[in-house]
Design a protein around this motif. Structure first.
Motif, short mmCIF file in Angstrom:
data_model
loop_
_atom_site.label_atom_id
_atom_site.label_comp_id
_atom_site.label_asym_id
_atom_site.label_seq_id
_atom_site.Cartn_x
_atom_site.Cartn_y
_atom_site.Cartn_z
N ALA A 26 0.75 -1.19 0.07
CA ALA A 26 0.04 0.04 0.06
C ALA A 26 0.82 1.13 0.06
O ALA A 26 1.82 1.26 0.77
CB ALA A 26 -0.88 0.08 1.20
N TYR A 30 -4.25 1.29 4.63
CA TYR A 30 -5.20 0.87 5.45
C TYR A 30 -4.93 0.55 6.72
O TYR A 30 -3.88 -0.28 7.00
CB TYR A 30 -5.91 -0.38 4.69
N TRP A 31 -5.38 1.41 7.80
CA TRP A 31 -4.85 1.12 9.26
C TRP A 31 -6.07 1.66 10.20
O TRP A 31 -6.17 2.38 10.45
CB TRP A 31 -3.66 1.94 9.59
N SER A 124 -0.46 -12.30 4.06
CA SER A 124 -1.86 -12.72 4.33
C SER A 124 -2.65 -12.20 2.75
O SER A 124 -3.75 -12.63 2.52
CB SER A 124 -2.61 -11.93 5.58
N SER A 156 -8.54 -11.37 4.65
CA SER A 156 -7.52 -10.50 5.15
C SER A 156 -7.95 -9.02 4.38
O SER A 156 -8.01 -9.22 3.07
CB SER A 156 -6.26 -10.63 5.00
N GLY A 157 -7.91 -7.85 5.07
CA GLY A 157 -8.52 -6.60 4.18
C GLY A 157 -7.55 -6.53 3.08
O GLY A 157 -8.17 -6.35 2.07
N SER A 158 -6.26 -6.54 3.02
CA SER A 158 -5.43 -6.24 1.83
C SER A 158 -5.46 -7.14 0.88
O SER A 158 -5.08 -6.70 -0.50
CB SER A 158 -3.84 -6.12 2.50
N ARG A 161 -7.24 -6.42 -2.61
CA ARG A 161 -6.74 -5.41 -3.60
C ARG A 161 -5.62 -6.50 -4.57
O ARG A 161 -5.35 -5.94 -5.66
CB ARG A 161 -5.63 -4.24 -3.09
N SER A 210 -1.30 -7.55 12.29
CA SER A 210 -1.86 -6.18 11.89
C SER A 210 -3.14 -6.03 12.60
O SER A 210 -3.61 -4.95 12.93
CB SER A 210 -1.59 -6.06 10.08
N MET A 214 -3.79 -2.72 14.80
CA MET A 214 -5.06 -1.90 14.16
C MET A 214 -5.99 -1.40 15.19
O MET A 214 -6.34 -0.39 15.55
CB MET A 214 -5.73 -2.25 12.93
N ASP A 301 5.37 -1.21 5.82
CA ASP A 301 4.12 -2.10 6.35
C ASP A 301 4.22 -2.36 7.97
O ASP A 301 5.15 -1.77 8.60
CB ASP A 301 3.70 -3.18 5.30
O1 PMV Z 1 -5.04 -6.85 5.64
P1 PMV Z 1 -3.98 -6.89 6.82
O2 PMV Z 1 -4.24 -7.24 7.87
O3 PMV Z 1 -2.50 -7.90 6.42
O4 PMV Z 1 -3.48 -5.31 7.04
C1 PMV Z 1 -2.42 -4.55 5.89
C2 PMV Z 1 -1.92 -3.51 6.72
C3 PMV Z 1 -0.96 -2.88 6.06
O5 PMV Z 1 -0.23 -3.85 5.16
C4 PMV Z 1 -0.02 -2.23 7.27
C5 PMV Z 1 -1.52 -1.67 5.13
C6 PMV Z 1 -2.20 -2.08 3.91
O6 PMV Z 1 -2.92 -1.12 3.52
O7 PMV Z 1 -1.63 -2.93 3.34
#
Ligand code: PMV
Length: 348
Positions: A26, A30-31, A124, A156-158, A161, A210, A214, A301
């Motif tokens: 990113a 996203y945080w 993830s 996982s949110g990211s 994308r 993460s 968060m 990150d």
């Molecule tokens: O989706 P997660 O839980 O792996 O969180 C990603 C958090 C960051 O990598 C720090 C920011 C992002 O937007 O990828």
């Protein structure tokens, strides 16, 4: 060489798919979560999909399987003494299975990451998107990418994308069911083929996962609201800098976003601190190079590793500068395609 991640032989009558899903980094992060179960974000984000680093994954459904299994990097991952797969992975499988009529089958997932797991390189993102895409493909579901992205997001949110190539935005959305919190491609890889260097400072598991980081930030950091406001406010400028290929602008926006995210996390109680002294040194290095006319910027990150993005024309110089540092392991890649079926020929 094609990696052999299928440590258990696949069953000849399984319904299966082999896929590769890349990780993404990113630029606008996203945080913060507004919904923990659905992984809905408190702010939108923008990322670059990475060409070479990700998860090779086989998802296999069979009527004889008696439970869901996940074999990650050759090792069985089990969530509890009952040897259950992690709940987030089960949510993805269930979201796919519920779309298929008839008796539900269990899955065996075998996945391998070609980069260090759990070191802030978003394993993830690649892993969960690979599972969502692989499960849908194995069960012959013809889902649009945006649907697969939504399913991956729950893991996982990211991950939402990684489904797409190039520069990708994931919108915050307003609805409680997450139906308007979607990822889409802002511009394709060819639009601006930036190079990426990942300085691996430490391959060990990170201190705060993460989600925990968060949540702690959201609950205890006095700067959380300003972080969210700033991240949301800058999205328009990020989009514009990308569309206009304005490197200087993108450098400023990305570094500011990264430092604000970490400053906000650091101000939590207890402090969520991902950097070490090497991280800071590398961040300074990017700034020093840029001051000397080299088009490069950094981002970090949820870990100590530093990712450098540069114009293709500066890649040789950046590599030379960074490879002098013997205390880091340097990985390099570029912007690339999103989740796709795995074709062995591609990697030979
Ligand atoms: O989706 P997660 O839980 O792996 O969180 C990603 C958090 C960051 O990598 C720090 C920011 C992002 O937007 O990828």
């Amino acid at each position: 060489m094609t990696p052999n991640w299928e440590v258990e032989k696949v069953d000849a009558d399984s319904r299966l798919a082999r896929v590769f899903s890349p990780s993404n980094i990113a630029l606008s992060k996203y945080w913060g979560k507004r919904d923990l179960t659905l992984n809905l974000p408190t702010n939108g984000s923008i990322s670059v999909t990475l060409k070479d680093f990700g998860s090779f994954t086989t998802v296999e459904f069979h009527e004889n399987f008696s439970k869901d299994r996940l074999i990650l990097n050759g090792k069985e991952e089990s969530h509890s003494e009952l040897a259950l797969i992690p709940p987030k992975v089960k949510s993805i499988l269930d979201a796919v299975r519920e779309r298929v009529p008839g008796k539900k089958q269990y899955a065996r997932i075998q996945s391998w990451n070609n980069f260090p797991t759990g070191a802030g390189l978003a394993s993830s993102a690649s892993g969960m998107s690979a599972i969502a895409y692989g499960a849908a493909k194995a069960l012959n579901l013809n889902l649009p990418p945006v649907k697969i992205s939504e399913i991956a997001r729950v893991g996982s949110g990211s991950a939402c994308r990684s489904i797409f190539a190039g520069f990708v935005e994931w919108t915050r959305g307003e609805f409680a069911d997450g139906s308007d919190s979607i990822a889409y491609q802002l511009s394709p890889t060819e639009h601006w083929p930036l190079k990426a260097f990942i300085a691996v400072v430490k391959d060990e598991k990170k201190e705060h996962l993460s989600t925990d980081g968060m949540e702690l930030t959201r609950k205890t950091s006095p700067f959380f609201d300003s972080w969210i406001a700033s991240a949301q406010q800058h999205l328009k400028e990020f989009r514009q800098a990308i569309l206009e290929r304005d490197f200087q602008k993108l450098s400023e926006l990305t570094e500011t976003n990264c430092v604000r995210m970490h400053a906000c996390a650091m101000a939590s109680n207890p402090s969520v601190l991902y950097w070490n002294s090497k991280t800071l040194e590398l961040m300074q290095k990017a700034r020093e190079l840029r001051k000397n006319g080299v088009p490069v910027f950094f981002t970090v990150d949820a870990g100590p590793n530093v990712v450098f993005f540069c114009e293709a024309s500066a890649a040789t110089r950046v590599r030379k500068e960074l490879s002098q540092d013997m205390s880091i392991r340097l990985l390099s890649t570029e912007a690339g395609e999103g989740t796709r079926p795995f074709d062995a020929k591609e990697w030979l």
